[in-house]
Design an enzyme around this catalytic site. Structure first.
Site, PDB file in Angstrom:
ATOM      1  N   ASP A   6       0.196  -1.399   0.377  1.00  0.00           N
ATOM      2  CA  ASP A   6       0.024   0.334   0.106  1.00  0.00           C
ATOM      3  C   ASP A   6       0.957   1.435   0.064  1.00  0.00           C
ATOM      4  O   ASP A   6       2.294   1.106   0.268  1.00  0.00           O
ATOM      5  CB  ASP A   6      -0.784  -0.305   1.550  1.00  0.00           C
ATOM      6  CG  ASP A   6      -1.703   1.023   1.020  1.00  0.00           C
ATOM      7  OD1 ASP A   6      -2.415   1.511   0.120  1.00  0.00           O
ATOM      8  OD2 ASP A   6      -1.893   1.556   2.459  1.00  0.00           O
ATOM      9  N   ASP A  43      -0.243   5.100   0.465  1.00  0.00           N
ATOM     10  CA  ASP A  43      -0.122   6.024   2.020  1.00  0.00           C
ATOM     11  C   ASP A  43      -0.521   5.601   2.885  1.00  0.00           C
ATOM     12  O   ASP A  43      -1.376   4.471   3.813  1.00  0.00           O
ATOM     13  CB  ASP A  43      -1.884   7.042   1.292  1.00  0.00           C
ATOM     14  CG  ASP A  43      -1.533   7.496  -0.016  1.00  0.00           C
ATOM     15  OD1 ASP A  43      -1.661   8.437   0.713  1.00  0.00           O
ATOM     16  OD2 ASP A  43      -2.655   6.624  -0.614  1.00  0.00           O
ATOM     17  N   LYS A  45      -8.397  -2.691  -2.698  1.00  0.00           N
ATOM     18  CA  LYS A  45      -8.578  -3.649  -1.345  1.00  0.00           C
ATOM     19  C   LYS A  45     -10.157  -4.172  -0.400  1.00  0.00           C
ATOM     20  O   LYS A  45     -10.367  -3.064  -0.206  1.00  0.00           O
ATOM     21  CB  LYS A  45      -7.833  -3.846  -0.644  1.00  0.00           C
ATOM     22  CG  LYS A  45      -5.886  -4.318  -1.726  1.00  0.00           C
ATOM     23  CD  LYS A  45      -4.808  -3.482  -0.912  1.00  0.00           C
ATOM     24  CE  LYS A  45      -5.215  -1.367  -1.144  1.00  0.00           C
ATOM     25  NZ  LYS A  45      -4.112  -1.111  -0.654  1.00  0.00           N
ATOM     26  N   ASP A  88      -1.341  -0.369   5.997  1.00  0.00           N
ATOM     27  CA  ASP A  88      -1.496   0.126   7.287  1.00  0.00           C
ATOM     28  C   ASP A  88      -3.153   0.162   7.902  1.00  0.00           C
ATOM     29  O   ASP A  88      -3.068   0.478   8.682  1.00  0.00           O
ATOM     30  CB  ASP A  88      -0.720   1.867   6.611  1.00  0.00           C
ATOM     31  CG  ASP A  88      -1.644   2.416   6.686  1.00  0.00           C
ATOM     32  OD1 ASP A  88      -2.576   1.929   5.303  1.00  0.00           O
ATOM     33  OD2 ASP A  88      -2.428   3.249   6.754  1.00  0.00           O
TER      34      ASP A  88
END
Length: 317
Positions: free
Chosen positions: A34, A36, A225, A250
């Site tokens: 990922d 961000d 996702k 995250d």
């Protein structure tokens, strides 16, 4: 920071030795990350994250940037990666603006799309040869009765992504188009909020998708996702081996759940949305859907892997 704190098994909690960490690093060939909250926050790279990703590549691992963010095209994300010192090519990027266009192409779609979303979605639709409308502000006009809104007969799909111009008129138009069951309904992702560096809450695309789902009484097909379309694209186009793939994220209800569903190894970084207390709560839960949010491993931040990757590099040289 000790080795014990670097990575910990989410299922069978134990201290890791240096040998265990090297075994972990040797257990995957492909890295899905990922962006961000993992690699950067806005335009600020997280410490040593670029070094870790670039060293993964140097060590022979394939790296894919898999983001639910629909605000940039693949080319735009390549530019951002390079500006922040991450090595990347267009083929390494899976973003939901691109996936939305791919999905419509796979349906043989040749009509028009009503878009609640960004210029990036529009650009990816253009590159796919698909026409669109709806981009930009749509301001409430008190002198207009929405009961007389006339649909564009060419619109046969609605895409909902992140849109800072989200408004009541856009809700009216999207729900009206979607009253026809033959109109495709696509949501880029279901992220409820985005990580920021202060106490301000930034509503995410998922909040907008749920709004349109509610007023249209329809469920969107989700591109990002943890839903299956992104995984399908990875499997078909990149031929990845799930048992030799690491998913780094995250956010447990998107990144980690995506990895668990796909049979990937999962690594949570604590620099974004999910906290360690969340993991501890889910581990003890009697609900399977919450236990499915628990990652295989966690780490304070991605950059903490750098010294161990450097050791591996030295051993291989």
């Amino acid at each position: 920071m000790t080795i014990t704190r670097v990575i910990m098994s989410a299922i069978n909690v134990k201290a890791l030795t240096r040998q265990n960490i090297q075994k972990f690093l040797n257990s995957f060939d492909t890295v899905l990350t990922d962006c961000d909250g993992v690699l950067w926050i806005h335009m600020t790279p997280l410490p040593n994250s670029a070094d870790v990703i670039n060293l993964f590549r140097k060590l022979g691992k394939r790296v894919f940037y898999v983001t639910n963010n629909s605000m940039k095209t693949r080319d735009g994300l390549v530019e951002k990666c390079k500006a922040l010192k991450f090595q990347a090519n267009q083929e390494d990027i899976l973003c939901t603006s691109y996936l939305s266009a791919c999905y419509l192409q796979s349906l043989g779609f040749h009509k028009k799309v009503y878009v609640i979303g960004s210029e990036a979605i529009a650009k990816e639709l253009e590159l796919a040869g698909i026409s669109y409308c709806g981009i930009g502000p749509d301001i409430l006009n008190q002198n207009i009765s929405y009961s007389v809104f006339k649909k564009d007969p060419e619109v046969a799909a609605v895409i909902v992504g992140y849109d800072e111009h989200f408004s009541y008129p856009k809700m009216v138009k999207a729900a009206t188009y979607l009253s026809d069951a033959n109109v495709h309904f696509i949501g880029t992702n279901t992220d409820e909020r985005y990580p920021v560096s202060n106490d301000v809450v930034i509503p995410g695309t998922g909040s907008l998708v749920r709004c349109i789902e509610s007023c249209s009484e329809r469920k969107a097909v989700i591109m990002g996702k943890p839903d299956e379309y992104m995984a399908k694209m990875l499997m078909e186009r990149s031929n990845i081996d799930p048992q030799r793939t690491l998913m780094i994220g995250d956010r447990c209800n998107t990144d980690i759940l995506f990895g668990i569903r796909c049979g990937f190894m999962t690594l949570l970084v604590l620099t974004g949305v999910t906290t360690l207390s969340d993991i501890e709560k889910w581990k003890k839960s009697e609900r399977q859907e919450e236990r499915d949010l628990v990652p295989h491993y966690y780490i304070d931040e991605l950059g903490d892997l750098l010294p161990y990757l450097k050791e591996l590099e030295t051993e291989m040289s």
